[in-house]
Design a protein around this motif. Structure first.
Motif, PDB file in Angstrom:
ATOM      1  N   ARG A 104     -19.124  36.602 -27.227  1.00  8.75           N
ATOM      2  CA  ARG A 104     -18.307  36.716 -28.571  1.00  8.75           C
ATOM      3  C   ARG A 104     -17.184  35.497 -28.635  1.00  8.75           C
ATOM      4  N   ARG A 105     -16.733  35.265 -27.525  1.00  9.29           N
ATOM      5  CA  ARG A 105     -15.673  34.023 -27.497  1.00  9.29           C
ATOM      6  C   ARG A 105     -16.132  32.991 -28.380  1.00  9.29           C
ATOM      7  N   GLU A 106     -17.321  32.322 -28.235  1.00  7.90           N
ATOM      8  CA  GLU A 106     -17.823  31.072 -29.101  1.00  7.90           C
ATOM      9  C   GLU A 106     -17.677  31.539 -30.671  1.00  7.90           C
ATOM     10  N   LEU A 107     -17.845  32.422 -30.964  1.00  8.70           N
ATOM     11  CA  LEU A 107     -17.654  32.833 -32.491  1.00  8.70           C
ATOM     12  C   LEU A 107     -16.340  33.306 -32.767  1.00  8.70           C
ATOM     13  N   MET A 108     -15.618  33.579 -31.751  1.00  7.98           N
ATOM     14  CA  MET A 108     -14.189  33.983 -32.272  1.00  7.98           C
ATOM     15  C   MET A 108     -13.184  32.915 -32.369  1.00  7.98           C
ATOM     16  N   GLU A 109     -13.454  31.767 -31.569  1.00 11.40           N
ATOM     17  CA  GLU A 109     -12.354  30.524 -31.800  1.00 11.40           C
ATOM     18  C   GLU A 109     -13.200  29.676 -32.933  1.00 11.40           C
ATOM     19  N   ARG A 110     -12.260  28.914 -33.919  1.00 10.27           N
ATOM     20  CA  ARG A 110     -12.884  28.310 -35.105  1.00 10.27           C
ATOM     21  C   ARG A 110     -13.446  27.267 -34.517  1.00 10.27           C
ATOM     22  N   THR A 111     -12.989  26.686 -33.681  1.00 17.07           N
ATOM     23  CA  THR A 111     -13.553  25.229 -33.149  1.00 17.07           C
ATOM     24  C   THR A 111     -14.886  25.460 -32.546  1.00 17.07           C
ATOM     25  N   SER A 112     -15.003  26.513 -31.869  1.00 17.29           N
ATOM     26  CA  SER A 112     -16.318  26.658 -31.193  1.00 17.29           C
ATOM     27  C   SER A 112     -17.310  27.178 -32.308  1.00 17.29           C
ATOM     28  N   TYR A 271     -16.816  38.468 -39.639  1.00 18.63           N
ATOM     29  CA  TYR A 271     -17.719  38.939 -38.794  1.00 18.63           C
ATOM     30  C   TYR A 271     -17.697  38.309 -37.477  1.00 18.63           C
ATOM     31  N   GLY A 272     -16.945  37.110 -37.279  1.00 17.84           N
ATOM     32  CA  GLY A 272     -16.861  36.407 -35.991  1.00 17.84           C
ATOM     33  C   GLY A 272     -15.719  37.012 -35.124  1.00 17.84           C
ATOM     34  N   LEU A 273     -14.912  37.582 -35.617  1.00 15.61           N
ATOM     35  CA  LEU A 273     -13.566  38.094 -34.768  1.00 15.61           C
ATOM     36  C   LEU A 273     -13.560  39.507 -34.454  1.00 15.61           C
ATOM     37  N   ILE A 274     -13.028  39.830 -33.345  1.00 16.72           N
ATOM     38  CA  ILE A 274     -12.730  41.206 -33.132  1.00 16.72           C
ATOM     39  C   ILE A 274     -11.176  41.539 -33.605  1.00 16.72           C
ATOM     40  N   PRO A 275     -11.047  42.487 -34.524  1.00 13.53           N
ATOM     41  CA  PRO A 275      -9.840  42.907 -34.817  1.00 13.53           C
ATOM     42  C   PRO A 275      -9.063  43.474 -33.779  1.00 13.53           C
TER      43      PRO A 275
END
Length: 369
Positions: A104-112, A271-275
């Motif tokens: 999930r980290r790859e989708l949470m960080e905008r650059t990743s 959808y990429g981030l965990i609130p």
């Protein structure tokens, strides 16, 4: 049919038998079907479960591990074996594949997120079929996708897919579990308006080796269709059905998509981030951000929940707790607690420094459709 971008997710229950052994015939049929789709000019991504199940079979374990460290170790054993099977079968048909492991980290960080999008684009441009799985070996519990249905929906959004096929152990969605309820009725098509009222009995995982179930597939369909991806639930043991569905045959259950949006950043926020928290808003603030495209001001905030920092994602909810939007905050939980209900002109005197006039700027808001 013109060239389409197609994401296919196959679950552990379709890839393995009840004893945990690999269902070679199903995998062979899947490989042949995906290669045929590629030969027709379509861009294809496969999201494949099965690493833990295959690892359990390889290590002669009789049930899926519950302890995280053991599950990660078993996944490391199974992932290599699973990829070797795929590589052997696709190679026999001269189809190149690539392994893509995500957390999930790859989708949470905008650059990743952007980097992952670019990598998928290059692979698809090269005619490669990426095979995606969650990186179980390193994923920590709070950053897990939870199931590959969710992962496949997020990948479909990431690659701006036209279709998402969720291959499972039933031929379509039913009003109840057809294996236990003889009155269960099949559902062939679900429109966007019908989706909101859809009531089905969605059980837990379909097999002892899987983590998904019909509930996770409905959640995945909701994510995918909201980003413009037509979603289909169909029989995993007959992957060739995908060819007929693309030709217009009414197999499986189809979920109609909402119109595609061109704003990738808003998709990432939604959808990429965990609130990390919730902001409860008054009626005026809900209307301003939902209907009028406005930013969220501190005056409209009634209550704050969670522990978050500036730039974290939060859910924006009405007074009943229903989520109306998601966004990136300009202030921490502590700071928002101090300025909630106040006019923006008072922010600097309350906090002791000049900050943003908005709690969430409209450019960092993704509104629920």
């Amino acid at each position: 049919m013109s060239a389409q971008t197609i994401v296919v997710k196959i679950g552990t229950s379709s890839l393995t038998r009840t004893n945990g052994q690999i269902a070679i015939a199903t995998i062979a049929s899947l490989v042949e079907t995906l290669t045929q789709l590629r030969s027709q000019g379509h861009r294809v991504v496969l999201v494949s479960s099965g690493a833990v199940g295959v690892g359990c079979a390889r290590l002669n374990l009789t049930e899926r591990p519950r302890k995280m460290a053991l599950k990660q170790a078993v996944a490391a054993v199974g992932q290599g074996r699973l990829m070797r099977i795929y590589d052997d079968m696709f190679s026999s048909l001269q189809q190149a594949i690539a392994q893509v492991l995500l957390t999930r980290r790859e989708l949470m960080e905008r650059t990743s997120y952007v980097n992952a999008s670019n990598t998928f684009r290059e692979l698809l441009d090269l005619g490669v079929i990426p095979i995606v799985n969650e990186n179980d070996t390193v994923a920590v519990e709070e950053l897990r996708f939870g199931d590959n249905d969710t992962l496949s929906a997020l990948v479909a959004s990431l690659v701006e897919a036209d279709w998402l096929f969720l291959l499972t152990d039933v031929d379509r969605l039913y009003s109840a579990d057809p294996r236990t309820d003889t009155n269960a009725t099949p559902i062939s098509l679900v429109s966007q308006t019908e989706f909101q009222q859809l009531q089905v009995e969605a059980g837990s995982s379909g097999s002892q080796w899987g983590t998904g179930g019909m509930a996770t597939k409905l959640a995945a369909a909701r994510i995918a269709t909201s980003t413009g991806v037509r979603t289909v639930i169909t029989q995993g043991q007959q992957p060739q059905n995908m060819l007929e569905i693309l030709e217009g045959k009414p197999l499986g259950t189809q979920f109609e998509p909402q119109p595609k949006t061109e704003n990738a950043r808003k998709r990432w926020i939604a959808y990429g981030l965990i609130p990390m928290g919730k902001l409860y808003l008054d009626r005026g603030a809900v209307k301003a951000i939902s209907s009028r495209g406005k930013s969220l001001l501190p005056a409209g905030i009634i209550k704050v929940e969670g522990d978050f920092a500036a730039a974290d994602a939060v859910q924006l909810c009405d007074l009943d707790g229903k989520e109306v939007a998601r966004g990136l905050v300009n202030y921490s939980r502590t700071e928002i607690d101090l300025i909630k209900g106040q006019h923006s002109a008072n922010i600097s005197s309350i906090l002791g420094y000049n900050g943003a006039d908005t709690v969430v700027h409209r450019n960092n808001l993704a509104v629920e459709e």
